[in-house]
Design an enzyme around this catalytic site. Structure first.
Site, PDB file in Angstrom:
ATOM      1  N   LYS A 286       0.797  -1.234  -0.206  1.00  0.00           N
ATOM      2  CA  LYS A 286       0.014  -0.167  -0.076  1.00  0.00           C
ATOM      3  C   LYS A 286       0.785   1.366  -0.072  1.00  0.00           C
ATOM      4  O   LYS A 286       1.708   1.364   0.825  1.00  0.00           O
ATOM      5  CB  LYS A 286      -0.866  -0.013   1.349  1.00  0.00           C
ATOM      6  CG  LYS A 286      -1.534   1.161   1.563  1.00  0.00           C
ATOM      7  CD  LYS A 286      -2.851   1.417   0.499  1.00  0.00           C
ATOM      8  CE  LYS A 286      -3.422   2.924   0.817  1.00  0.00           C
ATOM      9  NZ  LYS A 286      -4.304   3.159  -0.477  1.00  0.00           N
TER      10      LYS A 286
ATOM     11  N   CYS B 179      -2.008  10.081  -6.145  1.00  0.00           N
ATOM     12  CA  CYS B 179      -3.172   9.626  -5.348  1.00  0.00           C
ATOM     13  C   CYS B 179      -4.082  10.749  -5.466  1.00  0.00           C
ATOM     14  O   CYS B 179      -3.767  11.951  -5.596  1.00  0.00           O
ATOM     15  CB  CYS B 179      -2.647   9.425  -3.975  1.00  0.00           C
ATOM     16  SG  CYS B 179      -4.459   9.525  -2.843  1.00  0.00           S
TER      17      CYS B 179
HETATM   18  O1  DOR Z   1      -7.214   5.341  -5.953  1.00  0.00           O
HETATM   19  C1  DOR Z   1      -6.226   5.543  -5.106  1.00  0.00           C
HETATM   20  N1  DOR Z   1      -6.490   5.428  -4.096  1.00  0.00           N
HETATM   21  N2  DOR Z   1      -5.077   5.694  -5.655  1.00  0.00           N
HETATM   22  C2  DOR Z   1      -4.195   6.043  -4.906  1.00  0.00           C
HETATM   23  O2  DOR Z   1      -2.915   6.406  -5.273  1.00  0.00           O
HETATM   24  C3  DOR Z   1      -4.302   5.955  -3.405  1.00  0.00           C
HETATM   25  C4  DOR Z   1      -5.629   5.452  -3.045  1.00  0.00           C
HETATM   26  C5  DOR Z   1      -6.175   6.058  -1.783  1.00  0.00           C
HETATM   27  O3  DOR Z   1      -5.752   5.377  -0.662  1.00  0.00           O
HETATM   28  O4  DOR Z   1      -7.086   6.960  -1.593  1.00  0.00           O
END
Ligand code: DOR
Length: 310
Positions: free
Chosen positions: A45, A129
């Site tokens: 993650k 993100c």
């Molecule tokens: O779609 C996403 N959700 N991409 C990311 O890089 C992080 C993740 C999140 O933790 O929100």
């Protein structure tokens, strides 16, 4: 007869599949599940300097053609994943460590520690993100991206990669690739992250389906397949010295085959892994093998990157 082996940064792998960061990789229990799966590689993650609980729930919703999420980077802090990498049996699988610092300084601090690791995973810097309120995606600001890559390149003396957001304009493919190609140690490019800031509305309840950011969140799954393939192929063409990791819309052997055809060296599974669990890797590998056999391909190299144009 059908050989699914492949090479990633010179390392031989049993097959090209892995998880997409964020799915089944937050805790050591989840990571151990991936380690026992049929995928030949796995990624942690995306982590931050300090642990985070992430955005308020509900923050993920399954949809007819995929998913929307606004997790907000819930993670255990980078030290947790670094410790996991130090203990990991790197002979068993290729492990990537994804970082997503909230600031440039946070990224540099994490990288300085990761650099000192005895048994390091492959570093992936997440530039994309879409879900931290008030923090724009670095991948959409080419100057900020260049500045960050310059720092990472200086701080981290080994090969590394980046996770990119989807781009939608040829001029943006050109501009992003031009920045990436300034950094020879930037050895791989993962595309795409979720298609950021979609809005899903339930017509019955007349409401959004996730709580953070008034319902705006990243789209994954079948919705994003053509965008993912476009980004994989665009960077495959523009970054000949880098390897591409494809992510987006892989539900079966067919989409894995398409990502490879577009030029991906490895293929990630996100939404389908979330929905189906790690057995998805066995299914997709079986389907990919059947597709290759039906076409007479005995190896991935026989078709990888060989997309035809008209
Ligand atoms: O779609 C996403 N959700 N991409 C990311 O890089 C992080 C993740 C999140 O933790 O929100």
């Amino acid at each position: 007869m059908t050989d699914l082996t492949c090479l990633f940064l010179g390392q031989p792998l049993a097959n090209p599949l892995m998880n997409a960061s964020g799915v089944c990789c937050r805790t050591t229990t989840e990571l151990d599940t991936l380690a026992s799966s049929a995928a030949a590689a796995m990624v942690t993650k995306s982590c931050t300097l300090e642990p985070r609980t992430g955005n308020p729930e509900p923050r993920y919703s399954s949809l007819p053609l995929g998913s929307i999420n606004s997790m907000g980077l819930p993670n255990e802090g980078y030290q947790y994943y670094l410790d996991y990498a130090e203990r990991f049996d790197h002979e068993r699988k290729l492990l990537f460590l994804s970082i997503s610092g909230l600031t440039l300084d946070d990224n540099v601090e994490m990288i300085a520690a990761i650099r000192e690791a005895v048994n390091p995973a492959l570093l992936e810097v997440n530039l994309s993100c879409p879900n931290v309120p008030g923090k724009p995606q670095t991948g959409y600001d080419f100057e900020a991206m260049d500045e960050l890559l310059d720092e990472v390149n200086d701080a981290y003396k080994r090969p590394f990669g980046v996770k990119l957001p989807p781009y939608f304009d040829i001029s943006h493919f050109d501009a992003a690739a031009e920045v990436l190609n300034r950094y020879p140690r930037l050895a791989f490019v993962t595309c795409i992250n979720s298609v950021g800031n979609g809005l899903v509305i339930d017509p019955d309840t007349e409401s959004v389906v996730i709580k953070p950011k008034d319902g705006f969140g990243g789209l994954g799954g079948a919705y994003v397949l053509p965008t993912a393939l476009a980004n994989v192929n665009a960077f495959y063409r523009r970054c000949p010295d880098k390897q591409i990791i494809g992510c987006g819309g892989v539900q079966s052997g067919t989409e894995a085959f398409l990502h490879l055809l577009a030029g991906a060296s490895l293929v990630q599974i996100g939404t389908a892994l979330y929905e189906e669990g790690p057995a998805v890797f066995d299914r997709v590998l079986g389907e990919l093998t059947a597709i290759m056999a039906s076409k007479g391909y005995t190896s991935i190299d026989a078709f990888r990157g060989k997309l035809k144009t008209l």
